[in-house]
Write an enzyme that holds these catalytic residues in place. Structure first.
Site, mmCIF file in Angstrom:
data_model
loop_
_atom_site.group_PDB
_atom_site.id
_atom_site.type_symbol
_atom_site.label_atom_id
_atom_site.label_comp_id
_atom_site.label_asym_id
_atom_site.label_seq_id
_atom_site.Cartn_x
_atom_site.Cartn_y
_atom_site.Cartn_z
ATOM 1 C CD GLU A 175 -10.029 -72.128 60.246
ATOM 2 O OE1 GLU A 175 -10.075 -70.913 60.019
ATOM 3 O OE2 GLU A 175 -10.633 -72.977 59.553
ATOM 4 C CE LYS A 204 -13.145 -71.612 55.385
ATOM 5 N NZ LYS A 204 -14.494 -72.224 55.458
ATOM 6 C CD GLU A 227 -21.329 -67.600 58.903
ATOM 7 O OE1 GLU A 227 -20.173 -67.454 59.327
ATOM 8 O OE2 GLU A 227 -21.929 -68.693 58.896
ATOM 9 C CG HIS A 250 -20.893 -53.625 88.012
ATOM 10 N ND1 HIS A 250 -20.819 -52.746 89.066
ATOM 11 C CD2 HIS A 250 -22.012 -54.361 88.226
ATOM 12 C CE1 HIS A 250 -21.824 -52.952 89.901
ATOM 13 N NE2 HIS A 250 -22.564 -53.934 89.408
ATOM 14 N N GLY A 284 -24.374 -74.151 58.808
ATOM 15 C CA GLY A 284 -23.707 -74.408 60.085
ATOM 16 C C GLY A 284 -24.325 -73.659 61.240
ATOM 17 N NE ARG A 285 -25.968 -67.896 58.772
ATOM 18 C CZ ARG A 285 -25.474 -68.192 57.579
ATOM 19 N NH1 ARG A 285 -24.419 -68.983 57.496
ATOM 20 N NH2 ARG A 285 -26.020 -67.735 56.476
ATOM 21 C CE LYS A 298 -23.781 -78.276 54.724
ATOM 22 N NZ LYS A 298 -24.585 -77.053 54.625
#
Length: 554
Positions: free
Chosen positions: A225, A514, A365, A396, A279-280, A219
């Site tokens: 990163e 960050k 978030e 399992h 973003g999410r 954005k």
């Protein structure tokens, strides 16, 4: 429609104990129903399983295996009404700035409004802007899918790598896996988020730079990163096609076109985001460019239609039949009145193996907050921990704890009537497992039902049951139904946030780590401690850098 000039005071949206008349009613209901086993609820009401369910837009939510009856459900819906959930969603849909801490509108629903709809915010028709970007996305997607998009050497693009993190990664990666049966297999797709250099190196190892297109999704176009990975990818491309031509292999999805231009992305390859999309909540924006390339524009629009149909359902359906509202209020029910701190999501479709990861960001978030909209410390629990795994794998592994452990975890079990496989027998086996887990969790197994063995060993095979779950079913996992499923959870999260009086649309907790990482990195690179750091951090810097030195000395 136009954005309203005035909005209700923030304090009006802060509920909780003492602010809602239904809260005390729900505490009494929880005490009463907590003492009644689900077996008894079903025995006393044979039609319970057919009545406590809701169906809309091709999806059914069976919520009958919950600690719930008609009176408790009515009180839950009263709490939603007193919290003004429906009024709040109307505010969101018309563009009121409900993201109070950032003074922003929250308009992810506008990303899937049909072309020709109108939503004007501060003099701009955002729907027209969305469809302008969609048209540009379609043009690029069709070029790549037809072999018409060429790299610097004239080779057609056959590899697409999405570079992002958070919502810029989890949404596209989840959608790719979920819709794999619809993906063009003549193209390859990869998704890189982790700044660990091994992640990028492993991805690029078998790719041809001349035939690879990178989608850099950020954005701000400053995310550490993402930009580190993007620079690494650019160096890799430049080593083959030259630095001046490397930009032909990059497109950008960003709200900062100037920064994308500085990186070397040309005007035709810059796709806009907006500050009113978190973003999410962005997988159906230009962040979904890799999805559109993979499945094609028509199917991408089918996904948008699924999102939109669930939006309309949430906006207009009566509370008693409103899937996201009921789902969200059940989360409030267990978090606040039963004290259950986690929520499991178990999709019985291997293509949804990334869906729990996606939901972790969407839910935690959004609602991992301890401050109300008015800036006060919350006095009640918020945001359960979401986690999960596809069935039957989880059965399992951790299902042992779910059945016999001392921690109760409410679950969502998700299944589809039809498979993309032609092996109907094994698909039936898959669905039988989902239904069996639903029954076993709810009803358990009594000592009288255990056969064989000594009295002592029989106790080990008793299952207490009385573990709540929802079952969500639809016909088939396709683009349309993926859209409805994601929107269901988006609106469930919204419902919870409104009741808790928190801002589901900021993420200040993400920022601190960050910021600290940028402060630590220079000292780690130098192998030197800092007087500003604590003794643990400095000790670990010394340990990590001495380890690197030892490795280099060998």
């Amino acid at each position: 429609m136009n954005q309203r000039e005035t909005q209700p005071a923030i304090e009006e949206w802060t509920p909780g104990p003492g602010r809602s008349s239904s809260w005390a009613d729900l505490e009494r209901h929880a005490a009463r129903l907590g003492a009644i086993h689900l077996r008894r609820l079903f025995d006393d009401d044979p039609e319970r399983g057919r009545r406590l369910r809701a169906t809309a837009v091709g999806m059914t939510l069976d919520f009958s295996k919950n600690h719930l009856d008609d009176s408790a459900l009515a009180s839950l819906l009263d709490l939603a009404a007193e919290s003004r959930v429906q009024e709040r969603v109307q505010m969101m849909s018309r563009g009121d700035k409900i993201n109070a801490s950032e003074n922003r509108s929250v308009l992810h629903m506008a990303l899937r409004l049909p072309e020709g709809s109108k939503l004007e915010i501060e003099g701009t028709d955002v729907v027209a802007e969305v469809h302008r970007v969609l048209a540009r996305m379609e043009h690029l997607a069709n070029q790549v899918r037809r072999g018409e998009r060429k790299g610097a050497t004239g080779e057609p693009i056959t590899n697409v790598v999405n570079i992002g993190i958070g919502g810029s990664h989890l949404g596209p990666a989840m959608a790719y896996r979920a819709l794999l049966p619809y993906v063009d297999r003549d193209l390859s797709f990869a998704f890189v988020s982790n700044v660990d250099p091994s992640a990028m190196e492993d991805t690029l190892r078998d790719l041809d730079p001349a035939a690879t297109l990178f989608i850099v999704a950020s954005k701000t176009f400053t995310t550490a990163e993402t930009m580190s990975n993007a620079r690494s990818a650019r160096d890799w491309v430049a080593s083959r096609v030259g630095a001046e031509s490397a930009g032909m292999h990059f497109v950008a999805v960003s709200a900062a076109p100037d920064r994308a231009a500085e990186f070397g992305v040309g005007p035709r390859d810059r796709f806009e985001m907006w500050d009113w999309v978190g973003g999410r909540y962005s997988m159906d924006s230009a962040i979904g460019l890799s999805t559109m390339i993979a499945i094609g524009p028509d199917r991408f629009r089918d996904m948008l239609r699924g999102f939109h149909d669930m939006d309309l359902h949430f906006l207009t359906a009566e509370p008693q039949t409103n899937l996201p509202l009921i789902h969200g209020m059940l989360s409030v029910w267990y978090r606040n009145f039963f004290g259950y701190a986690t929520h499991g999501v178990m999709p019985y479709d291997s293509h949804l193996d990334r869906f729990p990861d996606y939901l972790q960001q969407l839910t935690m978030e959004s609602n991992g907050k301890s401050v109300t909209l008015s800036g006060k410390e919350v006095e009640w629990d918020t945001g359960p921990i979401y986690w999960g795994s596809p069935g039957t794998d989880g059965q399992h592994s951790f299902f042992q704890l779910l059945h016999q452990g001392t921690t109760v975890v409410p679950l969502d079990l998700i299944g589809f009537a039809r498979s993309h496989s032609h092996d109907n027998q094994r698909h039936s086996m898959l669905l039988a497992n989902m239904l069996a887990q639903s029954r076993a969790l709810a009803f358990g197994r009594t000592a009288a039902e255990v056969t064989g063995g000594s009295p002592t060993t029989r106790t080990h095979r008793v299952m207490p049951g009385n573990r709540p779950s929802n079952t969500i079913v639809a016909e088939k996992l396709d683009p349309y139904r993926l859209g409805t499923l994601v929107a269901l959870y988006e609106h469930s999260v919204f419902t919870q946030g409104v009741v808790w009086g928190i801002n589901s649309f900021d993420q200040w907790g993400v920022e601190l780590g960050k910021k600290l990482a940028t402060q630590i990195e220079p000292y780690l690179s130098q192998g030197a401690p800092s007087p500003a750091f604590d003794s643990s951090t400095n000790g670990l810097i010394e340990e990590l850098t001495s380890g690197i030195d030892h490795e280099e000395d060998q």
